[in-house]
Scaffold this active site. Structure first.
Site, PDB file in Angstrom:
ATOM      1  N   ASP A  80      -3.150  -8.425  -7.295  1.00  0.00           N
ATOM      2  CA  ASP A  80      -2.798  -8.861  -5.938  1.00  0.00           C
ATOM      3  C   ASP A  80      -3.521 -10.164  -5.586  1.00  0.00           C
ATOM      4  O   ASP A  80      -4.353 -10.204  -4.681  1.00  0.00           O
ATOM      5  CB  ASP A  80      -3.197  -7.719  -4.975  1.00  0.00           C
ATOM      6  CG  ASP A  80      -2.858  -8.027  -3.534  1.00  0.00           C
ATOM      7  OD1 ASP A  80      -1.996  -8.884  -3.290  1.00  0.00           O
ATOM      8  OD2 ASP A  80      -3.468  -7.399  -2.646  1.00  0.00           O
ATOM      9  N   HIS A  95      -7.892  -7.951  -7.843  1.00  0.00           N
ATOM     10  CA  HIS A  95      -8.181  -8.814  -6.690  1.00  0.00           C
ATOM     11  C   HIS A  95      -8.360  -7.885  -5.492  1.00  0.00           C
ATOM     12  O   HIS A  95      -7.420  -7.609  -4.758  1.00  0.00           O
ATOM     13  CB  HIS A  95      -7.035  -9.787  -6.432  1.00  0.00           C
ATOM     14  CG  HIS A  95      -6.780 -10.757  -7.549  1.00  0.00           C
ATOM     15  ND1 HIS A  95      -6.237 -10.379  -8.756  1.00  0.00           N
ATOM     16  CD2 HIS A  95      -6.993 -12.096  -7.628  1.00  0.00           C
ATOM     17  CE1 HIS A  95      -6.135 -11.452  -9.533  1.00  0.00           C
ATOM     18  NE2 HIS A  95      -6.584 -12.506  -8.871  1.00  0.00           N
ATOM     19  N   SER A 116      -6.617  -2.111  -0.380  1.00  0.00           N
ATOM     20  CA  SER A 116      -6.205  -1.314  -1.551  1.00  0.00           C
ATOM     21  C   SER A 116      -7.350  -0.506  -2.181  1.00  0.00           C
ATOM     22  O   SER A 116      -7.136   0.648  -2.560  1.00  0.00           O
ATOM     23  CB  SER A 116      -5.530  -2.217  -2.587  1.00  0.00           C
ATOM     24  OG  SER A 116      -6.346  -3.334  -2.910  1.00  0.00           O
ATOM     25  N   HIS A 133       0.815  -1.214   0.000  1.00  0.00           N
ATOM     26  CA  HIS A 133       0.000   0.000   0.000  1.00  0.00           C
ATOM     27  C   HIS A 133       0.852   1.269   0.000  1.00  0.00           C
ATOM     28  O   HIS A 133       0.391   2.323  -0.443  1.00  0.00           O
ATOM     29  CB  HIS A 133      -0.985  -0.043   1.180  1.00  0.00           C
ATOM     30  CG  HIS A 133      -1.957  -1.186   1.070  1.00  0.00           C
ATOM     31  ND1 HIS A 133      -2.442  -1.887   2.146  1.00  0.00           N
ATOM     32  CD2 HIS A 133      -2.521  -1.777  -0.036  1.00  0.00           C
ATOM     33  CE1 HIS A 133      -3.266  -2.848   1.725  1.00  0.00           C
ATOM     34  NE2 HIS A 133      -3.322  -2.800   0.409  1.00  0.00           N
TER      35      HIS A 133
END
Ligand code: SAM
Length: 280
Positions: free
Chosen positions: A164, A42, A100, A19
């Site tokens: 991800d 994802h 995210s 992040h």
């Protein structure tokens, strides 16, 4: 097979690295007025309660975000990421961790767009609910890899694509490379950010070699290990592979990685690594 739940891992050292890089890329894209797409293949559930049964069971966030939370010597490059986490913990106590999509939601501007996919039957409704009132966002229960074909190139011709996957299936190591190839064929100027774990070093090496063999240029690898490589001890490190990184990212991470490593791993085990695995 969809047994992975990010709620067990939210806010761990791998999330901190992922992040941080995500936030720095978004800030760089915001330097131009022109809109961009944030595509999260994802996405996860979006928001994680750190006092939940899942997070408490592993306590992974205690060796991640909790290690940065009380520091008063935060480097400037971490401000954007930590401000996003603070926005979900307004009274100063660390209770929630934004995934995210929520970090992107907070950092993106009115003119930018989000396209989010999540397959898990429990996490998808949570994610959809988070974005109910956000007109910039489309949230789909769909296969993330398909989006690399279906959504690219974006109308704005600018974008960050975060990939991800859980890597619970070994095929993810090949699928990410195939997915990136598909995306890159359609949108070669996009910024692609791929997260990877180091569980078995050979697996990670093979994935990197496959990426190198695609012929794609400008690939930066950023890695932070909390323990030495070991084939028996689960995830010892994680990293981000960034294709077409914004020009400042290399220098920012070169300065930040040693600080992050020292903050996240007071015992000093592990390592940091930053390398162009394919240069210009
Ligand atoms: N990106 C999130 C974040 O940083 O907050 C975390 C995502 S988590 C590591 C991976 C997620 O991918 C899981 O929630 C899992 O259910 C989901 N998933 C697994 N396979 C998928 C697929 N093929 N397409 C979309 N989502 C998938």
């Amino acid at each position: 097979m969809l047994s992975y739940r990010h709620s067990f891992h939210a806010g761990n050292h791998a999330d901190v690295l992922k992040h941080t890089v995500q936030s720095l890329i978004i800030e760089a894209l915001k330097e131009k007025e022109k809109p961009f797409l944030y595509l999260d293949t994802h996405s996860g559930a979006g928001r994680y309660q750190l006092s939940s049964e899942h997070a408490e069971k592993t306590g992974e966030y205690l060796e991640g975000i909790a290690r940065l939370w009380q520091r008063d010597d935060i480097p400037d490059a971490l401000t954007s990421y930590l401000d996003a986490v603070r926005a979900f913990n307004r009274n100063g106590q660390l209770r929630y961790y934004p995934g995210s999509p929520l970090i992107a939601r907070l950092l993106l501007r009115a003119q930018d767009k989000l396209h989010l996919t999540e397959l898990h039957p429990s996490d998808y409704p949570l994610l959809r609910q988070e974005f109910q009132k956000d007109e910039r966002a489309r949230v789909l229960r769909d296969d993330g890899y398909q989006q690399l074909k279906a959504q690219l190139p974006p109308d704005s011709r600018r974008g960050l694509i975060l990939i991800d996957p859980p890597y619970e299936m070994k095929t993810d190591y090949q699928d990410v490379v195939k997915g990136i190839q598909e995306g890159y064929k359609r949108f070669a100027t996009g910024v692609y950010a791929l997260w990877y774990p180091v569980v078995l070093r050979q697996q990670t090496k093979r994935m990197i070699r496959d990426l190198q063999e695609t012929g794609i240029r400008r690939i930066l690898q950023i890695e932070l290990a909390v323990r030495p490589d070991s084939d028996q001890r689960g995830m010892t490190a994680s990293g981000m592979i960034v294709i077409n990184p914004p020009w400042k990212l290399e220098q920012q991470m070169r300065e930040l990685l040693p600080w992050l490593h020292q903050a996240l791993v007071p015992s000093g085990t592990g390592h940091t690594h930053l390398e162009w695995i394919v240069p210009e």
